[in-house]
Write a protein that holds these residues in place. Structure first.
Motif, mmCIF file in Angstrom:
data_model
loop_
_atom_site.group_PDB
_atom_site.id
_atom_site.type_symbol
_atom_site.label_atom_id
_atom_site.label_comp_id
_atom_site.label_asym_id
_atom_site.label_seq_id
_atom_site.Cartn_x
_atom_site.Cartn_y
_atom_site.Cartn_z
ATOM 1 N N VAL A 150 -8.948 -2.199 -1.459
ATOM 2 C CA VAL A 150 -7.531 -2.665 -1.701
ATOM 3 C C VAL A 150 -7.422 -4.231 -2.267
ATOM 4 O O VAL A 150 -8.140 -5.291 -2.013
ATOM 5 N N ARG A 188 0.871 -1.323 -0.009
ATOM 6 C CA ARG A 188 -0.109 0.133 -0.216
ATOM 7 C C ARG A 188 0.738 1.360 -0.024
ATOM 8 O O ARG A 188 0.287 2.390 -0.120
ATOM 9 N N CYS A 233 -8.448 4.682 3.183
ATOM 10 C CA CYS A 233 -7.452 4.868 1.911
ATOM 11 C C CYS A 233 -6.312 5.563 2.692
ATOM 12 O O CYS A 233 -6.455 6.732 3.123
ATOM 13 N N MET A 235 -0.667 6.385 -5.773
ATOM 14 C CA MET A 235 -1.788 5.675 -5.335
ATOM 15 C C MET A 235 -2.778 5.421 -6.624
ATOM 16 O O MET A 235 -3.037 6.149 -7.413
ATOM 17 N N ILE A 257 -3.108 -2.504 -6.681
ATOM 18 C CA ILE A 257 -2.642 -1.279 -6.195
ATOM 19 C C ILE A 257 -1.021 -1.050 -6.043
ATOM 20 O O ILE A 257 -0.588 -0.151 -6.302
ATOM 21 N N TYR A 307 -8.095 2.943 -5.850
ATOM 22 C CA TYR A 307 -7.847 2.765 -4.186
ATOM 23 C C TYR A 307 -8.603 3.995 -3.598
ATOM 24 O O TYR A 307 -8.743 3.683 -2.423
ATOM 25 N N SER A 333 -9.895 -9.033 -2.276
ATOM 26 C CA SER A 333 -9.601 -7.588 -2.008
ATOM 27 C C SER A 333 -10.395 -7.433 -0.449
ATOM 28 O O SER A 333 -11.018 -8.359 0.137
#
Length: 231
Positions: free
Chosen positions: A192, A139, A176, A183, A196, A187, A171
């Protein structure tokens, strides 16, 4: 490439035993880490981020380590530390964007390709190899979170935002969080998926190829983001 136990610590929100820390499946007393970092002295400070400060240290057996001390505003009780392998060449962002400030040479094409492959392998490990039937999603992949060793081989770091998908699910829904410019557009609603991280890797690849930053407000308004600038 990150070690499995590092990822587990991040996903478990740094759940550790009081006054002992974990490195390579060994418990290290807090006093040893204080000694290794000169009591977290400013002379050993490597950098600061949103989750805490990172200090360079040397264990009694000569191994060099990096110790992240979590911000107390994020962790209310006791100290929380993460211990990592020390990567002496620092971040990829230093070598890509600030090499002149550090009297470094620009990365050559062979090294850029090697770094790209290392980051790709790190993403593959998180997504498919770290744990069967489950994915870890970083992330926050970006050059400041990619560290280089003396051989300029790259490892992904900083697992503060790592999210694990549930078994048999591709997912998860979460808040976020990440870095603008890296990003994926999908997303923004908090959904998620592994895609990503793939998007973030794509941006890093563009930066490696061009030497340009993901976002640069000195460019024309329509070209601030590297994806539109490159297109």
């Amino acid at each position: 490439m990150a070690e499995h136990n590092e990822i587990e610590m991040a996903e478990d929100h740094v759940e550790m035993v009081d006054h002992s820390k974990i490195i390579e499946n060994k418990a290290i007393p807090m006093q040893i880490l204080r000694d290794a970092t000169s009591n977290f002295g400013v002379e050993n400070l490597l950098g600061e981020g949103g989750f805490g400060s990172v200090y360079r240290g040397t264990l009694q057996d000569g191994r060099e380590i990096a110790v992240k001390k979590m911000n107390q505003s994020a962790i209310a009780e006791n100290d929380r530390l993460l211990v990592y392998q020390y990567m002496p060449q620092g971040t990829l962002s230093k070598h890509l964007f600030h090499w002149g400030d550090h009297s470094l040479r620009p990365l050559d094409w062979t090294t850029r390709l090697s770094i790209a492959l290392d980051v790709a392998r790190s993403v593959e490990y998180l997504h498919t190899l770290a744990l069967q039937n489950q994915s870890y999603i970083h992330r926050d992949l970006k050059p400041p979170n990619i560290l280089l060793g003396d051989d300029l081989r790259a490892k992904a770091s900083d697992f503060g935002l790592v999210t694990a998908t549930e078994e048999d699910r591709e997912s998860v829904k979460t808040k976020c969080r990440g870095t603008p410019g890296y990003m994926a557009p999908e997303y923004l609603d908090g959904r998620v998926t592994r895609k990503i991280d793939v998007y973030s890797f794509r941006v890093i690849l563009m930066e490696l190829i061009t030497g340009k930053k993901a976002t640069d407000h000195s460019r024309a308004e329509d070209d601030i983001h590297i994806t539109t600038w490159l297109r």
